[in-house]
Design a protein around this motif. Structure first.
Motif, PDB file in Angstrom:
ATOM      1  N   CYS A  92      10.296   9.213 -11.608  1.00  0.00           N
ATOM      2  CA  CYS A  92      10.663  10.040 -10.465  1.00  0.00           C
ATOM      3  C   CYS A  92       9.398  10.259  -9.664  1.00  0.00           C
ATOM      4  CB  CYS A  92      11.217  11.360 -11.012  1.00  0.00           C
ATOM      5  SG  CYS A  92      11.432  12.643  -9.796  1.00  0.00           S
ATOM      6  N   ASN A  93       9.521  10.477  -8.380  1.00  0.00           N
ATOM      7  CA  ASN A  93       8.321  10.693  -7.571  1.00  0.00           C
ATOM      8  C   ASN A  93       7.982  12.177  -7.417  1.00  0.00           C
ATOM      9  OD1 ASN A  93      10.478  11.322  -5.857  1.00  0.00           O
ATOM     10  ND2 ASN A  93       9.263  10.847  -4.041  1.00  0.00           N
ATOM     11  N   LEU A  94       8.787  13.049  -8.032  1.00  0.00           N
ATOM     12  CA  LEU A  94       8.500  14.476  -7.907  1.00  0.00           C
ATOM     13  C   LEU A  94       7.953  15.041  -9.221  1.00  0.00           C
ATOM     14  CD1 LEU A  94       8.438  16.973  -6.156  1.00  0.00           C
ATOM     15  CD2 LEU A  94      10.830  17.382  -6.694  1.00  0.00           C
ATOM     16  N   LEU A 145       0.212   0.748 -10.329  1.00  0.00           N
ATOM     17  CA  LEU A 145       1.129   1.868 -10.505  1.00  0.00           C
ATOM     18  C   LEU A 145       0.601   3.121  -9.830  1.00  0.00           C
ATOM     19  CD1 LEU A 145       2.081   1.443 -14.293  1.00  0.00           C
ATOM     20  CD2 LEU A 145       3.203   0.456 -12.274  1.00  0.00           C
ATOM     21  N   GLY A 146       1.476   3.816  -9.153  1.00  0.00           N
ATOM     22  CA  GLY A 146       1.144   5.112  -8.577  1.00  0.00           C
ATOM     23  C   GLY A 146       1.768   6.212  -9.412  1.00  0.00           C
ATOM     24  N   PHE A 147       1.962   7.342  -8.773  1.00  0.00           N
ATOM     25  CA  PHE A 147       2.504   8.519  -9.466  1.00  0.00           C
ATOM     26  C   PHE A 147       3.810   8.199 -10.193  1.00  0.00           C
ATOM     27  CE2 PHE A 147       5.138  12.268  -9.733  1.00  0.00           C
ATOM     28  CZ  PHE A 147       4.258  13.262 -10.145  1.00  0.00           C
ATOM     29  N   CYS A 148       4.648   7.366  -9.578  1.00  0.00           N
ATOM     30  CA  CYS A 148       5.989   7.112 -10.146  1.00  0.00           C
ATOM     31  C   CYS A 148       5.999   6.074 -11.263  1.00  0.00           C
ATOM     32  CB  CYS A 148       6.961   6.696  -9.050  1.00  0.00           C
ATOM     33  SG  CYS A 148       6.493   5.141  -8.239  1.00  0.00           S
ATOM     34  N   ARG A 149       4.848   5.493 -11.579  1.00  0.00           N
ATOM     35  CA  ARG A 149       4.719   4.538 -12.695  1.00  0.00           C
ATOM     36  C   ARG A 149       5.750   3.407 -12.624  1.00  0.00           C
ATOM     37  NH1 ARG A 149       5.288   8.341 -17.565  1.00  0.00           N
ATOM     38  NH2 ARG A 149       6.116   9.773 -16.025  1.00  0.00           N
ATOM     39  N   ARG A 178       0.910  -1.173   0.000  1.00  0.00           N
ATOM     40  CA  ARG A 178       0.000   0.000   0.000  1.00  0.00           C
ATOM     41  C   ARG A 178       0.926   1.194   0.000  1.00  0.00           C
ATOM     42  NH1 ARG A 178      -5.149  -0.574   3.848  1.00  0.00           N
ATOM     43  NH2 ARG A 178      -5.208   1.563   3.148  1.00  0.00           N
ATOM     44  N   CYS A 179       1.460   1.482  -1.140  1.00  0.00           N
ATOM     45  CA  CYS A 179       2.720   2.243  -1.180  1.00  0.00           C
ATOM     46  C   CYS A 179       2.641   3.602  -0.466  1.00  0.00           C
ATOM     47  CB  CYS A 179       3.205   2.431  -2.614  1.00  0.00           C
ATOM     48  SG  CYS A 179       4.929   2.991  -2.627  1.00  0.00           S
ATOM     49  N   CYS A 180       3.500   3.685   0.529  1.00  0.00           N
ATOM     50  CA  CYS A 180       3.630   4.932   1.304  1.00  0.00           C
ATOM     51  C   CYS A 180       5.114   5.262   1.415  1.00  0.00           C
ATOM     52  CB  CYS A 180       3.007   4.767   2.691  1.00  0.00           C
ATOM     53  SG  CYS A 180       3.777   3.445   3.651  1.00  0.00           S
ATOM     54  N   LEU A 181       5.877   4.835   0.405  1.00  0.00           N
ATOM     55  CA  LEU A 181       7.329   5.020   0.484  1.00  0.00           C
ATOM     56  C   LEU A 181       7.732   6.487   0.343  1.00  0.00           C
ATOM     57  CD1 LEU A 181       8.548   1.882  -1.466  1.00  0.00           C
ATOM     58  CD2 LEU A 181       9.004   2.402   0.937  1.00  0.00           C
ATOM     59  N   CYS A 182       6.888   7.270  -0.349  1.00  0.00           N
ATOM     60  CA  CYS A 182       7.242   8.684  -0.495  1.00  0.00           C
ATOM     61  C   CYS A 182       6.009   9.534  -0.189  1.00  0.00           C
ATOM     62  CB  CYS A 182       7.791   8.947  -1.901  1.00  0.00           C
ATOM     63  SG  CYS A 182       6.539   9.345  -3.126  1.00  0.00           S
ATOM     64  N   PRO A 183       6.152  10.847  -0.130  1.00  0.00           N
ATOM     65  CA  PRO A 183       5.029  11.688   0.286  1.00  0.00           C
ATOM     66  C   PRO A 183       3.803  11.637  -0.631  1.00  0.00           C
ATOM     67  CG  PRO A 183       7.097  12.876   0.536  1.00  0.00           C
ATOM     68  CD  PRO A 183       7.419  11.623  -0.213  1.00  0.00           C
ATOM     69  N   ARG A 184       3.917  11.085  -1.815  1.00  0.00           N
ATOM     70  CA  ARG A 184       2.731  10.962  -2.679  1.00  0.00           C
ATOM     71  C   ARG A 184       1.696  10.028  -2.039  1.00  0.00           C
ATOM     72  NH1 ARG A 184       2.797  15.078  -6.374  1.00  0.00           N
ATOM     73  NH2 ARG A 184       4.841  15.255  -7.321  1.00  0.00           N
ATOM     74  N   ASN A 185       2.191   9.064  -1.242  1.00  0.00           N
ATOM     75  CA  ASN A 185       1.313   8.178  -0.469  1.00  0.00           C
ATOM     76  C   ASN A 185       0.187   7.597  -1.338  1.00  0.00           C
ATOM     77  OD1 ASN A 185       0.493   6.831   1.788  1.00  0.00           O
ATOM     78  ND2 ASN A 185      -0.566   8.581   2.705  1.00  0.00           N
ATOM     79  N   CYS A 186       0.553   6.976  -2.454  1.00  0.00           N
ATOM     80  CA  CYS A 186      -0.438   6.538  -3.450  1.00  0.00           C
ATOM     81  C   CYS A 186      -1.316   5.392  -2.952  1.00  0.00           C
ATOM     82  CB  CYS A 186       0.265   6.108  -4.732  1.00  0.00           C
ATOM     83  SG  CYS A 186       1.198   7.442  -5.512  1.00  0.00           S
ATOM     84  N   GLY A 187      -0.801   4.570  -2.042  1.00  0.00           N
ATOM     85  CA  GLY A 187      -1.607   3.477  -1.497  1.00  0.00           C
ATOM     86  C   GLY A 187      -1.805   2.310  -2.447  1.00  0.00           C
ATOM     87  N   VAL A 188      -1.069   2.245  -3.556  1.00  0.00           N
ATOM     88  CA  VAL A 188      -1.237   1.148  -4.522  1.00  0.00           C
ATOM     89  C   VAL A 188      -0.383  -0.051  -4.101  1.00  0.00           C
ATOM     90  CG1 VAL A 188      -1.759   2.661  -6.451  1.00  0.00           C
ATOM     91  CG2 VAL A 188       0.632   2.071  -5.976  1.00  0.00           C
ATOM     92  N   ASN A 189      -0.793  -1.222  -4.594  1.00  0.00           N
ATOM     93  CA  ASN A 189       0.006  -2.422  -4.333  1.00  0.00           C
ATOM     94  C   ASN A 189       0.991  -2.613  -5.477  1.00  0.00           C
ATOM     95  OD1 ASN A 189       1.146  -4.903  -3.847  1.00  0.00           O
ATOM     96  ND2 ASN A 189      -0.785  -5.867  -3.231  1.00  0.00           N
ATOM     97  N   ARG A 190       2.164  -2.101  -5.288  1.00  0.00           N
ATOM     98  CA  ARG A 190       3.163  -2.141  -6.369  1.00  0.00           C
ATOM     99  C   ARG A 190       3.665  -3.555  -6.613  1.00  0.00           C
ATOM    100  NH1 ARG A 190       7.424   2.381  -5.169  1.00  0.00           N
ATOM    101  NH2 ARG A 190       8.405   1.273  -6.918  1.00  0.00           N
ATOM    102  N   LEU A 191       3.644  -4.385  -5.584  1.00  0.00           N
ATOM    103  CA  LEU A 191       4.128  -5.759  -5.767  1.00  0.00           C
ATOM    104  C   LEU A 191       3.180  -6.558  -6.664  1.00  0.00           C
ATOM    105  CD1 LEU A 191       5.525  -6.598  -2.227  1.00  0.00           C
ATOM    106  CD2 LEU A 191       6.570  -5.352  -4.125  1.00  0.00           C
ATOM    107  N   SER A 204      14.066   7.589  -4.786  1.00  0.00           N
ATOM    108  CA  SER A 204      13.059   7.601  -3.717  1.00  0.00           C
ATOM    109  C   SER A 204      11.948   6.580  -3.936  1.00  0.00           C
ATOM    110  CB  SER A 204      12.440   8.998  -3.599  1.00  0.00           C
ATOM    111  OG  SER A 204      13.444   9.959  -3.406  1.00  0.00           O
ATOM    112  N   HIS A 205      11.623   6.301  -5.197  1.00  0.00           N
ATOM    113  CA  HIS A 205      10.526   5.373  -5.496  1.00  0.00           C
ATOM    114  C   HIS A 205      11.019   3.935  -5.661  1.00  0.00           C
ATOM    115  CE1 HIS A 205      12.329   6.641  -9.216  1.00  0.00           C
ATOM    116  NE2 HIS A 205      11.623   5.806  -9.941  1.00  0.00           N
ATOM    117  N   VAL A 206      12.317   3.695  -5.572  1.00  0.00           N
ATOM    118  CA  VAL A 206      12.848   2.335  -5.763  1.00  0.00           C
ATOM    119  C   VAL A 206      13.696   1.894  -4.566  1.00  0.00           C
ATOM    120  CG1 VAL A 206      12.684   2.243  -8.278  1.00  0.00           C
ATOM    121  CG2 VAL A 206      14.711   3.280  -7.224  1.00  0.00           C
TER     122      VAL A 206
HETATM  123  S1  SF4 Z   1       4.952   7.940  -6.086  1.00  0.00           S
HETATM  124 FE1  SF4 Z   1       5.613   5.804  -6.188  1.00  0.00          FE
HETATM  125  S2  SF4 Z   1       6.941   5.568  -4.371  1.00  0.00           S
HETATM  126 FE2  SF4 Z   1       5.700   7.393  -4.032  1.00  0.00          FE
HETATM  127  S3  SF4 Z   1       3.940   6.653  -2.852  1.00  0.00           S
HETATM  128 FE3  SF4 Z   1       3.372   6.679  -5.057  1.00  0.00          FE
HETATM  129  S4  SF4 Z   1       3.759   4.602  -5.764  1.00  0.00           S
HETATM  130 FE4  SF4 Z   1       4.872   4.864  -3.809  1.00  0.00          FE
END
Ligand code: SF4
Length: 311
Positions: free
Chosen positions: A82-84, A44-48, A27-40, A130-132
């Motif tokens: 990139c996450n920014l 895909l969240g913001f960082c694709r 539930r991806c919260c690795l960066c401030p975008r906090n997308c909540g997706v299951n990347r595994l 940051s996203h990896v």
């Molecule tokens: S941008 Fe990527 S690393 Fe950041 S929270 Fe979203 S999916 Fe996770």
């Protein structure tokens, strides 16, 4: 001084950090975008970026700061996306050009680290990592087991969560941290990240807490510590004076600082007239002088020296 990740490998701490990063990726919260997706699961969240990192390029790079480059170069790994996502991204051709991105499994990323070490790199320089974070830790475990023993550089926009940076404590040796927008208004307009100023300041303080000022060996090669980059923007859009004040008040005075004047309109900058300007050598030299006046002692000699010749 041996890189921190070797001890983390021996104690099993590296494995524990991988497990934690894996949990957070569901539930991806690795960066401030906090997308909540299951990347595994490939969401895909913001960082694709899904379960695998994408590498756009890797090479020995001689354009980084002198303590990273030395004689042999910095072993640079450019990650795709990139996450920014600044609209004027100076690495637009690399970061956003999907056709150059190659998905890599952890063993392939570990192989890249080892190749760079074999070529003589002074460090492994992770560009926009940051996203990896999970994928880097997985590869690091394999590479460290295979004999990787050069410092790890986390080369970031600083749009990082403190809880993710804590996963890197004792593992990353050198933080190379951007300081982009001091104010929310610009961060919202140019990166859709109004919380960037707050998150970046918290992240920089956390990085500084972990590794302190820059330490080099007797050849002047970076071994550990925080290095700050600040890209000066046209019309002072990055809030340069305010950043200098922040560094002087919150970081050790010998923190390495590179005030960069090489801004150029790139990416989508053509949609923003105010981003089409350039930054003069005078502006950069004035900021270097201000930094010295504030007591900051470890300024990148290259940028202040070059611009002193130009003014
Ligand atoms: S941008 Fe990527 S690393 Fe950041 S929270 Fe979203 S999916 Fe996770």
């Amino acid at each position: 001084m041996q890189p921190g990740y070797l001890q983390a490998l021996e104690t099993g701490e590296l494995k524990r950090r991988i497990d934690k990063a894996g949990q957070w990726s569901t539930r991806c919260c690795l960066c401030p975008r906090n997308c909540g997706v299951n990347r595994l699961e490939g969401e895909l969240g913001f960082c694709r970026t899904g379960p695998l990192a994408q590498v756009a390029a890797f090479n020995l790079h001689f354009g980084e700061e002198a303590p990273l480059v030395g004689e042999n170069g910095s072993g640079t790994v450019f990650f795709g996306h990139c996450n920014l996502g600044c609209v004027f991204c100076q690495n637009h051709d690399i970061s956003d050009n999907q056709s150059t991105h190659q998905e890599v499994h952890p063993n392939q990323l570990a192989w890249i680290f080892m190749q760079l070490q074999k070529q003589g790199a002074h460090n492994i320089n992770l560009v926009t990592p940051s996203h990896v974070v999970l994928q880097v830790l997985q590869a690091l475990e394999l590479a460290a087991g295979d004999g990787l023993n050069i410092p790890l550089v986390y080369n970031t926009s600083s749009y990082d969560e403190v809880h993710t940076l804590k996963l890197l404590e004792g593992i990353v040796d050198i933080y190379l941290a951007d300081s982009k927008f001091f104010y929310s208004e610009q961060a919202r307009k140019y990166a859709d990240a109004p919380d960037y100023p707050q998150k970046a300041k918290e992240a920089i303080l956390e990085m500084h807490r972990q590794v302190g000022g820059l330490e080099t060996d007797d050849q002047g090669i970076a071994r550990r510590g925080l290095m700050i980059r600040h890209l000066v923007m046209p019309d002072n859009l990055a809030g340069s004076d305010e950043w200098l004040q922040f560094f002087a008040e919150n970081l050790s005075k010998d923190t390495f600082l590179n005030i960069m004047g090489q801004y150029r309109p790139a990416g989508m900058a053509h949609n923003y007239p105010e981003l089409l300007g350039r930054v003069s050598g005078n502006q950069v030299e004035t900021l270097n002088k201000k930094a010295r006046k504030l007591g900051l002692t470890n300024l990148d000699q290259r940028s202040s020296g070059i611009f002193r010749l130009l003014v």
